[in-house]
Write an enzyme that holds these catalytic residues in place. Structure first.
Site, mmCIF file in Angstrom:
data_model
loop_
_atom_site.group_PDB
_atom_site.id
_atom_site.type_symbol
_atom_site.label_atom_id
_atom_site.label_comp_id
_atom_site.label_asym_id
_atom_site.label_seq_id
_atom_site.Cartn_x
_atom_site.Cartn_y
_atom_site.Cartn_z
ATOM 1 N N GLU A 1 -10.096 8.830 -8.984
ATOM 2 C CA GLU A 1 -11.225 8.955 -8.094
ATOM 3 C C GLU A 1 -12.268 10.183 -8.333
ATOM 4 O OE1 GLU A 1 -11.686 6.833 -5.924
ATOM 5 O OE2 GLU A 1 -9.759 5.919 -5.802
ATOM 6 N N ASP B 1 -9.340 -12.547 -0.742
ATOM 7 C CA ASP B 1 -9.505 -11.358 0.219
ATOM 8 C C ASP B 1 -10.761 -10.902 -0.535
ATOM 9 O OD1 ASP B 1 -8.342 -9.665 1.916
ATOM 10 O OD2 ASP B 1 -7.856 -8.195 0.308
#
Length: 324
Positions: free
Chosen positions: A246, A271
């Site tokens: 990240e 999804d």
């Protein structure tokens, strides 16, 4: 100037039945005509198809009793739903207007250069042709998804089979393999979201390293999560924990995060489609789904990923690796 016959295509379409077998050709012709009137008419018909698909899905999900569950009643309720969808589309739920605006965004520069004259003249002609081409592709997918006639499906399938070898001949083997494995799932998600299948394949490729870096649990369990969607507090399904990178204030950091896990790649695409269409933060992403760069930039601005180069990487994959 556009001929009167071409200008009337959009008006004629608005009076016709969206899913009438006889009018499938007229519907595609309307999208290809390229005039604002024809494009608006085709967009309205696309909206009618979308509404009809929703009505059909709701009926299938509702309990059926033996008195009304016959072939005859199904036929008449189907006809009623189609007519209802047409009536709703005439009043509008906003989808047709959104499509026209979305496709029109790509025309602003051409209109600025070519002037506000007849859209079939000069610089504007190519621009409107591009709009028509994209609309035609959306319509053909909607026709197939809505249960269109066998001839239309066969035509679309034949065109795809003919074009695929030439297009994929210039692509790297791992790209061809990735597309062949996931294209059908991407097409289904495209019908549900309006996002081109190629854009979603590009994002799946970026997130999974073309399938070579799929998210797996510490025990090696494959999550089938192709889009790197994390398991937030509202997620009730299966999860896996995995190490990921990240970016915080532009600096890469290694973290262990919880990700959603699916039974199949098909579920991953479904999804993803639900996330993109139901979360308000991705509204502008859907509105810019006609352009790869705008789509990628929209995802980054909406906070889909923390990588500061995410949009550039995704745009490059869509335009270069998946070009064709």
């Amino acid at each position: 100037m556009a001929s009167q016959n071409t200008s009337n295509v959009g008006n004629d379409l608005s009076r016709k039945f969206a899913l009438d077998v006889k009018d499938m050709g007229s519907l595609r012709q309307g999208a290809r005509a390229g005039t604002p009137e024809a494009l608006k008419g085709a967009a309205t018909q696309f909206e009618a198809m979308f509404v009809n698909m929703m009505l059909k899905t709701m009926r299938e999900a509702s309990p059926q009793d033996s008195l009304t569950n016959s072939d005859q009643t199904k036929m008449f309720t189907g006809m009623q739903d189609q007519q209802t969808a047409q009536s709703i589309a005439k009043k509008g739920i906003g989808l047709a207007d959104m499509l026209v605006r979305q496709l029109g965004q790509n025309d602003k520069q051409a209109l600025a250069v070519g002037g506000a004259g007849d859209p079939t003249d000069g610089a504007n002609a190519g621009s409107f042709a591009g709009m028509a081409s994209l609309m035609d592709a959306k319509l053909q997918k909607a026709i197939a998804a809505a249960g269109g006639n066998a001839a239309a499906k066969a035509e679309a399938t034949a065109e795809a089979k003919t074009a695929a070898p030439a297009r994929r001949g210039s692509q790297a083997p791992h790209v061809v393999s990735f597309q062949e494995k996931l294209s059908s799932h991407a097409d289904e998600a495209s019908a549900a979201t309006g996002i081109p299948a190629k854009f979603m394949l590009g994002q799946a490729a970026l997130e999974s390293g073309w399938g070579k870096r799929e998210i797996k649990g510490r025990d090696g369990t494959n999550s089938n999560n192709l889009f790197g969607i994390k398991a937030t507090a509202d997620w009730k399904g299966k999860v896996v924990e995995a190490t990921t990178t990240e970016y915080v204030n532009g600096k890469a950091q290694t973290k262990v995060e919880r990700f959603r896990a699916y039974d199949s790649y098909a579920d991953s695409f479904k999804d993803y489609a639900r996330l993109i269409t139901s979360n308000p933060r991705y509204e502008k992403v859907l509105a810019s789904a006609g352009d790869a760069s705008a789509f990628a930039q929209g995802l980054q601005k909406a906070g889909y990923a923390t990588d500061p180069q995410y949009a550039n990487k995704l745009t490059s994959i869509i335009k270069r690796s998946l070009a064709g």
